[in-house]
Design a protein around this motif. Sequence first.
Motif, mmCIF file in Angstrom:
data_model
loop_
_atom_site.group_PDB
_atom_site.id
_atom_site.type_symbol
_atom_site.label_atom_id
_atom_site.label_comp_id
_atom_site.label_asym_id
_atom_site.label_seq_id
_atom_site.Cartn_x
_atom_site.Cartn_y
_atom_site.Cartn_z
ATOM 1 N N ARG A 110 6.320 -14.778 2.816
ATOM 2 C CA ARG A 110 5.658 -16.061 3.065
ATOM 3 C C ARG A 110 4.944 -16.547 1.813
ATOM 4 O O ARG A 110 4.761 -15.809 0.858
ATOM 5 C CB ARG A 110 4.655 -15.941 4.212
ATOM 6 N N ILE A 111 4.526 -17.796 1.870
ATOM 7 C CA ILE A 111 3.558 -18.343 0.921
ATOM 8 C C ILE A 111 2.368 -18.760 1.759
ATOM 9 O O ILE A 111 2.499 -19.587 2.665
ATOM 10 C CB ILE A 111 4.112 -19.530 0.116
ATOM 11 N N GLN A 112 1.215 -18.179 1.477
ATOM 12 C CA GLN A 112 0.014 -18.430 2.269
ATOM 13 C C GLN A 112 -1.164 -18.628 1.320
ATOM 14 O O GLN A 112 -1.404 -17.795 0.452
ATOM 15 C CB GLN A 112 -0.248 -17.238 3.202
ATOM 16 N N ALA A 113 -1.886 -19.735 1.482
ATOM 17 C CA ALA A 113 -3.093 -20.016 0.696
ATOM 18 C C ALA A 113 -2.836 -19.916 -0.809
ATOM 19 O O ALA A 113 -3.643 -19.367 -1.552
ATOM 20 C CB ALA A 113 -4.231 -19.088 1.121
ATOM 21 N N GLY B 289 5.753 -10.973 -0.847
ATOM 22 C CA GLY B 289 7.062 -10.407 -0.575
ATOM 23 C C GLY B 289 7.014 -8.898 -0.534
ATOM 24 O O GLY B 289 5.974 -8.274 -0.788
ATOM 25 N N VAL B 290 8.158 -8.312 -0.220
ATOM 26 C CA VAL B 290 8.304 -6.861 -0.148
ATOM 27 C C VAL B 290 9.386 -6.443 -1.132
ATOM 28 O O VAL B 290 10.505 -6.962 -1.095
ATOM 29 C CB VAL B 290 8.689 -6.407 1.281
ATOM 30 N N LEU B 291 9.049 -5.505 -2.007
ATOM 31 C CA LEU B 291 9.984 -4.953 -2.984
ATOM 32 C C LEU B 291 10.439 -3.588 -2.481
ATOM 33 O O LEU B 291 9.610 -2.732 -2.164
ATOM 34 C CB LEU B 291 9.311 -4.812 -4.350
ATOM 35 N N ASP C 17 14.227 -12.565 -7.720
ATOM 36 C CA ASP C 17 14.074 -13.722 -6.837
ATOM 37 C C ASP C 17 13.566 -14.894 -7.664
ATOM 38 O O ASP C 17 13.043 -14.716 -8.765
ATOM 39 C CB ASP C 17 13.084 -13.420 -5.702
ATOM 40 N N THR C 18 13.741 -16.084 -7.124
ATOM 41 C CA THR C 18 13.160 -17.296 -7.704
ATOM 42 C C THR C 18 12.620 -18.121 -6.552
ATOM 43 O O THR C 18 13.085 -17.992 -5.416
ATOM 44 C CB THR C 18 14.191 -18.139 -8.474
ATOM 45 N N PHE C 19 11.636 -18.949 -6.856
ATOM 46 C CA PHE C 19 11.210 -19.933 -5.872
ATOM 47 C C PHE C 19 10.784 -21.189 -6.588
ATOM 48 O O PHE C 19 10.411 -21.163 -7.761
ATOM 49 C CB PHE C 19 10.123 -19.393 -4.919
ATOM 50 N N ALA C 20 10.915 -22.302 -5.882
ATOM 51 C CA ALA C 20 10.607 -23.597 -6.473
ATOM 52 C C ALA C 20 9.537 -24.290 -5.638
ATOM 53 O O ALA C 20 9.498 -24.154 -4.415
ATOM 54 C CB ALA C 20 11.853 -24.468 -6.545
#
Length: 127
Positions: free
Chosen positions: A10-13, A18-20, A86-89
């Motif tokens: 998730r993205i929170q606050a 994440g989990v590796l 991973d990547t996120f935008a």
Amino acid sequence: MVDLVLTKTRIQAGVWEGVLTARRGDAYQPDLSVVHLEQELENITVTPSGERAHEWMVQIPIPADLLTDGIQTIVISDRSTGDTLDTFAILTGKPLEDDIRSEVDLLRAELDMLKRAFRRHCLETLG
């Protein structure tokens, strides 16, 4: 060689979480690199999950100064191999809304053109 999997939870606050998981490699210790526009982000935390061996919880605070109009891409990689995990935008701003709306309008116009061409083709071949 270690087979790593990074799964976003998730993205929170303003914190990406994440989990590796290391699928092989008993002695692996995580060393992650998190980069935005060739600048490495700081304050990354990687802690053992306590639930399973070879599993870590990853937290990446998203700096407020990173949030500007447009698309901001963050790349998470394993420092030892350079492999991207991973990547996120993050997409923000009014200019982006205008870009998306204009793209949707363009797609609608192209779809209408294709429908007319298909109907014309059907009439010509049937009639």
